[in-house]
Design a protein around this motif. Sequence first.
Motif, short mmCIF file in Angstrom:
data_model
loop_
_atom_site.label_atom_id
_atom_site.label_comp_id
_atom_site.label_asym_id
_atom_site.label_seq_id
_atom_site.Cartn_x
_atom_site.Cartn_y
_atom_site.Cartn_z
N GLN A 31 5.68 69.08 -19.66
CA GLN A 31 6.38 69.74 -20.75
C GLN A 31 7.88 69.65 -20.47
OE1 GLN A 31 5.17 71.38 -23.55
NE2 GLN A 31 3.08 70.83 -23.06
N VAL A 32 8.66 69.26 -21.46
CA VAL A 32 10.10 69.17 -21.29
C VAL A 32 10.78 70.19 -22.21
CG1 VAL A 32 10.06 66.76 -20.56
CG2 VAL A 32 10.34 67.29 -22.96
N PRO A 33 11.90 70.78 -21.75
CA PRO A 33 12.58 71.78 -22.56
C PRO A 33 13.33 71.15 -23.73
CG PRO A 33 13.81 71.36 -20.55
CD PRO A 33 12.53 70.57 -20.45
N VAL A 34 13.25 71.81 -24.87
CA VAL A 34 13.98 71.42 -26.06
C VAL A 34 14.46 72.69 -26.77
CG1 VAL A 34 12.80 69.21 -26.44
CG2 VAL A 34 11.89 71.27 -27.47
N ARG A 35 15.34 72.52 -27.71
CA ARG A 35 15.83 73.65 -28.48
C ARG A 35 15.62 73.34 -29.96
NH1 ARG A 35 21.91 74.95 -27.45
NH2 ARG A 35 22.04 73.06 -28.67
N VAL A 36 15.34 74.38 -30.73
CA VAL A 36 15.23 74.27 -32.18
C VAL A 36 16.28 75.20 -32.77
CG1 VAL A 36 13.77 74.65 -34.21
CG2 VAL A 36 12.76 73.75 -32.10
N THR A 37 17.18 74.65 -33.57
CA THR A 37 18.21 75.45 -34.22
C THR A 37 17.95 75.43 -35.72
OG1 THR A 37 19.83 74.96 -32.50
CG2 THR A 37 20.68 75.76 -34.60
N VAL A 38 17.84 76.61 -36.30
CA VAL A 38 17.61 76.76 -37.74
C VAL A 38 18.93 77.20 -38.36
CG1 VAL A 38 16.30 77.98 -39.52
CG2 VAL A 38 15.20 77.38 -37.34
N LEU A 106 17.79 67.09 -38.30
CA LEU A 106 18.86 66.49 -37.51
C LEU A 106 18.52 66.63 -36.03
CD1 LEU A 106 21.61 68.44 -39.42
CD2 LEU A 106 21.19 66.02 -39.70
N SER A 107 19.23 65.87 -35.21
CA SER A 107 19.08 65.97 -33.77
C SER A 107 20.47 65.99 -33.14
CB SER A 107 18.29 64.79 -33.23
OG SER A 107 18.29 64.80 -31.81
N GLU A 108 20.63 66.82 -32.13
CA GLU A 108 21.88 66.86 -31.38
C GLU A 108 21.61 66.49 -29.94
OE1 GLU A 108 25.63 69.78 -30.34
OE2 GLU A 108 23.75 70.67 -31.02
N ARG A 109 22.27 65.43 -29.49
CA ARG A 109 22.18 64.98 -28.09
C ARG A 109 23.59 64.72 -27.60
NH1 ARG A 109 17.46 60.52 -28.57
NH2 ARG A 109 15.78 61.96 -29.04
N ALA A 110 23.91 65.30 -26.47
CA ALA A 110 25.23 65.11 -25.86
C ALA A 110 26.35 65.39 -26.86
CB ALA A 110 25.35 63.70 -25.28
N MET A 131 16.83 70.06 -31.79
CA MET A 131 16.32 69.67 -33.10
C MET A 131 16.86 70.68 -34.11
SD MET A 131 12.45 68.82 -31.93
CE MET A 131 12.36 70.31 -30.95
N ILE A 132 17.58 70.20 -35.09
CA ILE A 132 18.22 71.07 -36.07
C ILE A 132 17.47 70.99 -37.39
CG2 ILE A 132 20.35 71.55 -37.33
CD1 ILE A 132 21.84 70.18 -34.95
N LEU A 133 17.06 72.14 -37.87
CA LEU A 133 16.44 72.26 -39.19
C LEU A 133 17.48 72.93 -40.07
CD1 LEU A 133 13.00 73.70 -38.00
CD2 LEU A 133 13.68 71.30 -38.20
N ARG A 134 18.10 72.17 -40.97
CA ARG A 134 19.20 72.68 -41.77
C ARG A 134 18.79 72.81 -43.23
NH1 ARG A 134 24.88 69.81 -41.30
NH2 ARG A 134 23.75 68.08 -42.25
N PHE A 135 18.84 74.04 -43.73
CA PHE A 135 18.54 74.32 -45.13
C PHE A 135 19.81 74.07 -45.92
CE2 PHE A 135 17.72 77.13 -48.81
CZ PHE A 135 16.50 76.61 -49.21
N THR A 136 19.74 73.14 -46.89
CA THR A 136 20.93 72.73 -47.61
C THR A 136 20.59 72.34 -49.03
OG1 THR A 136 22.89 71.30 -47.41
CG2 THR A 136 20.76 70.32 -46.81
#
Length: 141
Positions: A31-38, A106-110, A131-136
């Motif tokens: 398992q690898v750590p990730v982040r989800v930003t809403v 979207l994805s944010e890396r570095a 991993m960005i979930l953007r409501f637009t």
Amino acid sequence: MALAAISLLCFAALLPFPGLGLPAGSGKLEQVPVRVTVINELTNEQISYSTTVLEEGLMFGALNQLQDTNDGFKFTYTIHKTSGIYLESVNGLAGSDKDQTHWELLSERAGVITRLGVGIGCYQPQRDDNMILRFTTWAKQ
């Protein structure tokens, strides 16, 4: 809509395979750590969550893992027989054709943010990916 169709087709191609896109004979994956930003662009609200995903796993798996371990995060999706998984709502907020709103992936890396070329059924997050979930909204044509 073309992006949604392409990303959903990717998932549909994986449906017949028991590993759901994981490499055959890959052995024990960690398992690898990730982040989800809403992000809700309409209300300027943002919340981030930490979770994990199976190495070489899919965004869909990370979202399920997050939903299973955090009561503050919920998402819904539909599976289209010909095009795969489609993200419908996050934390009770769904896109609307009438209001011209949708969830952008979207994805944010570095520190670099990129729009995903595939959907939640195909995208493979990497260690420490955001991993960005953007409501637009989208503009009328």
